[in-house]
Design a protein around this motif. Structure first.
Motif, PDB file in Angstrom:
ATOM      1  N   ALA A   2       1.044  -1.349   0.043  1.00 30.29           N
ATOM      2  CA  ALA A   2       0.015   0.006   0.118  1.00 30.29           C
ATOM      3  C   ALA A   2       0.880   1.306  -0.112  1.00 30.29           C
ATOM      4  O   ALA A   2       0.328   2.297  -0.828  1.00 30.29           O
ATOM      5  CB  ALA A   2      -0.775  -0.026   1.078  1.00 30.29           C
ATOM      6  N   TRP A   3       1.883   1.193   0.617  1.00 33.20           N
ATOM      7  CA  TRP A   3       2.998   2.510   0.619  1.00 33.20           C
ATOM      8  C   TRP A   3       3.560   2.649  -0.650  1.00 33.20           C
ATOM      9  O   TRP A   3       3.748   3.887  -0.867  1.00 33.20           O
ATOM     10  CB  TRP A   3       4.074   2.198   1.646  1.00 33.20           C
ATOM     11  N   LEU A   4       3.432   1.669  -1.525  1.00 33.11           N
ATOM     12  CA  LEU A   4       3.882   1.845  -2.942  1.00 33.11           C
ATOM     13  C   LEU A   4       3.200   2.820  -3.501  1.00 33.11           C
ATOM     14  O   LEU A   4       3.647   3.612  -4.601  1.00 33.11           O
ATOM     15  CB  LEU A   4       4.139   0.733  -3.477  1.00 33.11           C
ATOM     16  N   VAL A   5       1.905   2.937  -3.210  1.00 35.65           N
ATOM     17  CA  VAL A   5       0.744   3.788  -3.897  1.00 35.65           C
ATOM     18  C   VAL A   5       1.475   5.172  -3.737  1.00 35.65           C
ATOM     19  O   VAL A   5       1.548   6.013  -4.835  1.00 35.65           O
ATOM     20  CB  VAL A   5      -0.678   3.849  -3.478  1.00 35.65           C
ATOM     21  N   LEU A   6       1.740   5.693  -2.362  1.00 36.05           N
ATOM     22  CA  LEU A   6       2.370   6.920  -2.136  1.00 36.05           C
ATOM     23  C   LEU A   6       3.559   7.297  -2.931  1.00 36.05           C
ATOM     24  O   LEU A   6       3.528   8.448  -3.556  1.00 36.05           O
ATOM     25  CB  LEU A   6       2.374   7.359  -0.817  1.00 36.05           C
ATOM     26  N   LEU A   7       4.275   6.187  -2.958  1.00 36.32           N
ATOM     27  CA  LEU A   7       5.678   6.554  -3.772  1.00 36.32           C
ATOM     28  C   LEU A   7       5.255   6.580  -5.183  1.00 36.32           C
ATOM     29  O   LEU A   7       6.064   7.289  -5.833  1.00 36.32           O
ATOM     30  CB  LEU A   7       6.569   5.198  -3.573  1.00 36.32           C
ATOM     31  N   LEU A   8       4.679   5.811  -5.619  1.00 41.59           N
ATOM     32  CA  LEU A   8       4.043   5.989  -7.160  1.00 41.59           C
ATOM     33  C   LEU A   8       3.642   7.407  -7.634  1.00 41.59           C
ATOM     34  O   LEU A   8       3.995   7.785  -8.703  1.00 41.59           O
ATOM     35  CB  LEU A   8       2.765   4.789  -7.474  1.00 41.59           C
ATOM     36  N   VAL A   9       2.840   7.998  -6.750  1.00 45.32           N
ATOM     37  CA  VAL A   9       2.229   9.487  -6.774  1.00 45.32           C
ATOM     38  C   VAL A   9       3.666  10.172  -6.994  1.00 45.32           C
ATOM     39  O   VAL A   9       3.758  10.983  -7.859  1.00 45.32           O
ATOM     40  CB  VAL A   9       1.220   9.693  -5.774  1.00 45.32           C
TER      41      VAL A   9
ATOM     42  N   HIS B  62       4.061   0.252 -10.092  1.00 45.44           N
ATOM     43  CA  HIS B  62       2.510  -0.316 -10.636  1.00 45.44           C
ATOM     44  C   HIS B  62       2.385  -2.088 -10.527  1.00 45.44           C
ATOM     45  O   HIS B  62       1.568  -2.281 -10.120  1.00 45.44           O
ATOM     46  CB  HIS B  62       2.474   0.290 -11.740  1.00 45.44           C
ATOM     47  N   ALA B  63       3.268  -2.611 -11.090  1.00 44.29           N
ATOM     48  CA  ALA B  63       3.113  -4.000 -11.326  1.00 44.29           C
ATOM     49  C   ALA B  63       3.047  -4.786  -9.755  1.00 44.29           C
ATOM     50  O   ALA B  63       2.455  -5.618  -9.698  1.00 44.29           O
ATOM     51  CB  ALA B  63       4.285  -4.482 -12.148  1.00 44.29           C
ATOM     52  N   ILE B  64       4.045  -4.380  -9.005  1.00 42.08           N
ATOM     53  CA  ILE B  64       4.138  -5.010  -7.726  1.00 42.08           C
ATOM     54  C   ILE B  64       2.708  -4.667  -6.941  1.00 42.08           C
ATOM     55  O   ILE B  64       2.413  -5.555  -6.374  1.00 42.08           O
ATOM     56  CB  ILE B  64       5.284  -4.315  -6.933  1.00 42.08           C
ATOM     57  N   ILE B  65       2.129  -3.398  -7.022  1.00 37.69           N
ATOM     58  CA  ILE B  65       1.040  -3.002  -6.409  1.00 37.69           C
ATOM     59  C   ILE B  65       0.076  -4.196  -6.505  1.00 37.69           C
ATOM     60  O   ILE B  65      -0.522  -4.612  -5.729  1.00 37.69           O
ATOM     61  CB  ILE B  65       0.464  -1.526  -6.700  1.00 37.69           C
ATOM     62  N   PHE B  66      -0.333  -4.403  -8.017  1.00 37.57           N
ATOM     63  CA  PHE B  66      -1.553  -5.301  -8.293  1.00 37.57           C
ATOM     64  C   PHE B  66      -1.117  -6.955  -8.213  1.00 37.57           C
ATOM     65  O   PHE B  66      -1.780  -7.496  -7.952  1.00 37.57           O
ATOM     66  CB  PHE B  66      -2.174  -4.850  -9.383  1.00 37.57           C
ATOM     67  N   MET B  67       0.231  -7.074  -8.412  1.00 38.73           N
ATOM     68  CA  MET B  67       0.449  -8.378  -8.515  1.00 38.73           C
ATOM     69  C   MET B  67       0.403  -9.063  -7.040  1.00 38.73           C
ATOM     70  O   MET B  67       0.000 -10.105  -6.633  1.00 38.73           O
ATOM     71  CB  MET B  67       1.935  -8.808  -9.114  1.00 38.73           C
ATOM     72  N   PHE B  68       1.064  -8.110  -6.082  1.00 37.08           N
ATOM     73  CA  PHE B  68       1.052  -8.666  -4.772  1.00 37.08           C
ATOM     74  C   PHE B  68      -0.382  -8.102  -4.157  1.00 37.08           C
ATOM     75  O   PHE B  68      -0.635  -8.783  -3.034  1.00 37.08           O
ATOM     76  CB  PHE B  68       2.001  -7.600  -3.997  1.00 37.08           C
ATOM     77  N   GLY B  69      -1.161  -7.283  -4.536  1.00 37.09           N
ATOM     78  CA  GLY B  69      -2.495  -6.711  -3.997  1.00 37.09           C
ATOM     79  C   GLY B  69      -3.479  -7.807  -4.300  1.00 37.09           C
ATOM     80  O   GLY B  69      -4.446  -7.926  -3.871  1.00 37.09           O
TER      81      GLY B  69
ATOM     82  N   ALA C  22      -7.044   4.930   2.212  1.00 41.53           N
ATOM     83  CA  ALA C  22      -7.080   5.335   0.780  1.00 41.53           C
ATOM     84  C   ALA C  22      -5.882   4.201   0.199  1.00 41.53           C
ATOM     85  O   ALA C  22      -6.142   4.018  -1.030  1.00 41.53           O
ATOM     86  CB  ALA C  22      -6.528   6.706   0.431  1.00 41.53           C
ATOM     87  N   MET C  23      -4.828   4.357   0.880  1.00 38.58           N
ATOM     88  CA  MET C  23      -3.760   3.348  -0.019  1.00 38.58           C
ATOM     89  C   MET C  23      -4.168   2.009   0.100  1.00 38.58           C
ATOM     90  O   MET C  23      -3.882   1.115  -0.880  1.00 38.58           O
ATOM     91  CB  MET C  23      -2.395   3.581   0.811  1.00 38.58           C
ATOM     92  N   ARG C  24      -4.588   1.687   1.104  1.00 41.61           N
ATOM     93  CA  ARG C  24      -4.896   0.313   0.966  1.00 41.61           C
ATOM     94  C   ARG C  24      -6.104  -0.201   0.043  1.00 41.61           C
ATOM     95  O   ARG C  24      -6.165  -1.111  -0.612  1.00 41.61           O
ATOM     96  CB  ARG C  24      -5.303  -0.430   2.463  1.00 41.61           C
ATOM     97  N   ARG C  25      -7.274   0.893   0.109  1.00 40.51           N
ATOM     98  CA  ARG C  25      -8.333   0.346  -0.788  1.00 40.51           C
ATOM     99  C   ARG C  25      -7.701   0.706  -2.248  1.00 40.51           C
ATOM    100  O   ARG C  25      -8.141   0.146  -3.020  1.00 40.51           O
ATOM    101  CB  ARG C  25      -9.315   1.683  -0.489  1.00 40.51           C
ATOM    102  N   THR C  26      -6.833   1.517  -2.342  1.00 39.99           N
ATOM    103  CA  THR C  26      -6.417   1.665  -3.774  1.00 39.99           C
ATOM    104  C   THR C  26      -5.651   0.370  -4.150  1.00 39.99           C
ATOM    105  O   THR C  26      -5.810  -0.160  -5.207  1.00 39.99           O
ATOM    106  CB  THR C  26      -5.116   2.575  -3.902  1.00 39.99           C
ATOM    107  N   VAL C  27      -4.923  -0.383  -3.359  1.00 34.70           N
ATOM    108  CA  VAL C  27      -4.334  -1.553  -3.529  1.00 34.70           C
ATOM    109  C   VAL C  27      -5.367  -2.558  -4.021  1.00 34.70           C
ATOM    110  O   VAL C  27      -5.335  -3.427  -5.082  1.00 34.70           O
ATOM    111  CB  VAL C  27      -3.436  -2.108  -2.517  1.00 34.70           C
ATOM    112  N   ALA C  28      -6.545  -2.723  -3.383  1.00 34.94           N
ATOM    113  CA  ALA C  28      -7.566  -3.687  -3.448  1.00 34.94           C
ATOM    114  C   ALA C  28      -8.465  -3.387  -4.614  1.00 34.94           C
ATOM    115  O   ALA C  28      -8.595  -4.043  -5.505  1.00 34.94           O
ATOM    116  CB  ALA C  28      -8.692  -3.757  -2.136  1.00 34.94           C
TER     117      ALA C  28
END
Lengths: 191, 455
Positions: free
Chosen positions: A21-28, A78-85, B294-300
């Motif tokens: 999930a932290w990668l989302v912030l890093l991605l931004v 991006h790939a890690i976010i959804f492959m792990f998610g 927000a980050m976790r829901r984004t992942v899901a």
């Protein structure tokens, strides 16, 4: 025993989801730090301001040296976010269902749908992906495959390995879900 | 065999097992069957196609366009958590409340703005239903009109950019255009193309409400005089500045930079994401919990979208192994009349599929199969994309299976009868069909703006 197994398997999905999930912030942030300099360096007006009398040509060549590595980084994240998610999303029940009928079924019926679905549809899918990807990933490792972009990141073979990690994680989470549904059936029978 | 597989998948989907796994799993069972029947020369099944599985999935991992998806989802979630919609609705209601039908106008306008930020079917309908339906009923609005308005404005999320589904559709259509060797399109062009038809829809919605407010004043009464006086003009102005302007600016800057060609959708999405964080901070709604949520829901949610893409990829590989692609091409080519007969039939098919499948599934499963054929016939990809979007939007509104009706039914109080909801959406369906017909007659409605923006 069954409870422990379920909890263990689910905690893998949960923890990996929370971590990526932290990668989302890093991605931004990384996307921004590629976009803003690109925009500024191509903006005549901004360059004309000549702030701090910097040597723009040096900065520009510096940027273009690193931009491919950063673009690769964006893609990796991006790939890690959804492959792990994927398993995290499965644990939290986010994979959409057509629930017109499902919604009105009894808990027992729903458990049956899930059990049959996991055995007949879910396992074959991820075992298939695992088998199909084996040679593909092995090939990437044998040449330590690197980025196709000049100056890109050299870890493409690691990224490709996600094609093996993802199905394994999914099979583990699927097993947890299978056990949980079996438990629903047993508990119903007992009560 | 390919068509049989398609039919069986639709039936299996109805059982309620997650769509992505059902698509891939059922297709693979069919592949086993095909492989076995092949040995007896019963069908022509080419396993070679399946070898592309890993490289296809890796292709999804490397797709640059789709990086915008998690970014826009993240932006939408931050805005949702920072209660932007609530504040907006309250402000709009204060602004338009004194007018007859003012609450209805506010719902449509807020729906339009919200749409631009979330873009996920259901989310907008549920939020608006919870926020505004009780107020509207309390004010004495006709339940049919109240529910119709909410359902319709909830589906705007699919057509008003930057909607997630337009990004997905843009990506799929780009691939289809490459395959067909036709005119190109892009996510940016699709955003630009959606702007005029989207605004046309919104204005027609508003016009319809104005007509009702004029002809049937008691169906949508104004906020009473005494309540109006409770708030001074100055307070109202301040509220507008705080609640309305920041999100409006955010959305305009994100959209403007894409349509103006300043930034790629991904870049604009990252700007929007940072902007939404700043906005939440300014509204004092931002903290670590909001960020984590927000980050976790984004992942899901992102993973959910990509799982469908992976499932649909496997499905279409098996579909091709059975020769399904040539079959569809032949079917569409042999149709009597011009290429528009084919478009019409595909639209009808998608409309019906919209009753059981969500926008994302149709985009990933049906569009890749039919779009290359249509584009090769000379259909403009951008125009086709907008037609698909409005068509599915209409499908989601249509009783008795429309998704947005289900979502609203879930949160509406029991005293609102389902028949009233059905009655309420019918005029909006009429508007949808009107806009689709205008697009069919004047394709420029969609293609003009991207034409001058991206030469």
């Amino acid at each position: 025993m069954m409870n422990k197994t379920i909890h263990f398997l689910e905690s893998i999905s949960e923890q990996s989801g929370r971590l990526v999930a932290w990668l989302v912030l890093l991605l931004v942030l990384l996307t921004l730090s590629v976009a803003i300099p690109r925009y500024l360096l191509s903006n005549e007006w901004f360059l004309g301001l000549n702030l701090l009398s910097l040597d723009w040509s040096e900065i520009r060549s510096n940027y273009s040296q690193h931009v491919n590595a950063m673009n690769d980084g964006i893609q990796y994240m991006h790939a890690i976010i959804f492959m792990f998610g994927l398993s995290y999303a499965m644990k939290s029940g986010d994979h959409v269902r057509i629930d017109i009928l499902y919604r009105s079924m009894s808990a027992r019926r729903q458990a049956w749908v899930n059990i049959i679905g996991i055995l007949l549809l879910f396992y074959p899918t991820f075992i298939f992906i695992l088998i199909m990807s084996w040679d593909y990933v092995l090939n990437a490792w044998s040449i330590l495959e690197s980025s196709s972009r000049p100056g890109g990141l050299p870890w493409l073979y690691l990224l490709k390995s996600m094609l093996l990690i993802m199905p394994v994680m999914m099979i583990l989470q699927g097993t947890a879900s299978l056990l949980r549904n079996i438990q629903t059936l047993i508990n119903r029978d007992a009560s | 065999m390919a068509l049989l597989m398609f039919a069986i998948v639709c039936i299996v989907l109805m059982m309620g097992f997650p769509v992505a796994f059902t698509l891939a799993g059922t297709a693979l069972l069919f592949a086993l069957l095909g492989n076995w029947m092949n040995a007896f020369d019963l069908v022509d099944f080419q396993t070679a196609f399946l070898n592309a599985t890993s490289s296809r999935i890796f292709g999804i991992m490397q797709n640059e366009t789709l990086v915008a998806v998690p970014l826009f989802i993240f932006m939408g979630l931050i805005l949702e958590k920072s209660r932007v919609a609530e504040n907006l609705l309250e402000t709009m209601a204060a602004l338009f409340g004194p007018l007859r039908g003012g609450l209805g106008f506010s719902v449509i306008l807020v729906g339009t703005l919200m749409a631009a930020s979330t873009g996920i079917v259901g989310a907008t309908v549920v939020t608006m239903g919870l926020l505004s339906l009780p107020t509207m009923l309390k004010r004495g609005y006709d339940p049919a009109i109240a529910t119709g308005t909410i359902c319709a404005s909830g589906t705007l999320g699919q057509i008003i950019p930057p909607s997630i589904v337009l990004i997905l559709l843009g990506d799929v259509l780009t691939n289809a255009a490459n395959k067909a060797g036709s005119i190109q399109t892009s996510v940016g062009e699709l955003f630009a193309a959606a702007l005029l038809p989207g605004l046309l829809l919104v204005s027609l919605y508003l016009l319809y409400l104005a007509f009702i407010a004029f002809t049937r004043p008691d169906a949508m009464p104004a906020i009473p005089q005494e309540e109006r006086n409770a708030r001074s003009k100055k307070q109202l102005l301040k509220q507008v500045m705080v609640a309305l302007l920041p999100p409006l600016l955010l959305i305009i800057s994100v959209l403007g930079s894409i349509i103006g060609g300043l930034a790629a959708p991904t870049e604009a999405a990252s700007i929007g994401a940072i902007g939404s964080i700043l906005l939440a901070m300014a509204q004092r709604q931002f903290n670590l919990d909001v960020l984590k949520y927000a980050m976790r829901r984004t992942v899901a949610i992102t993973s959910m979208v990509f799982m469908i893409l992976i499932g649909a990829t496997i499905f279409s590989l098996v579909f091709r192994s059975f020769g399904g692609e040539e079959l569809v091409t032949d079917l569409l080519k042999d149709l009597p009349g011009s290429q528009y007969t084919a478009v019409f039939l595909i639209m009808l098919l998608m409309f019906l599929l919209g009753f059981v499948l969500d926008f994302i599934e149709i985009t990933f499963v049906v569009v890749p199969i039919v779009a290359p054929v249509l584009l090769a016939m000379g259909i403009h990809p951008t125009w086709l994309g907008i037609m698909i979007a409005i068509n599915l939007q209409t499908s989601f509104l249509t009783p008795p299976f429309g998704f947005s009706l289900f979502y609203l039914r879930g949160v509406a109080p029991d005293e609102v009868r389902t028949e009233q909801m059905y009655k309420g959406v019918i005029p909006f369906i009429g508007i949808q069909i009107l806009v689709m017909a205008s697009l069919a007659i004047w394709p420029q409605l969609a293609t003009w703006l991207p034409g001058i923006m991206f030469q």
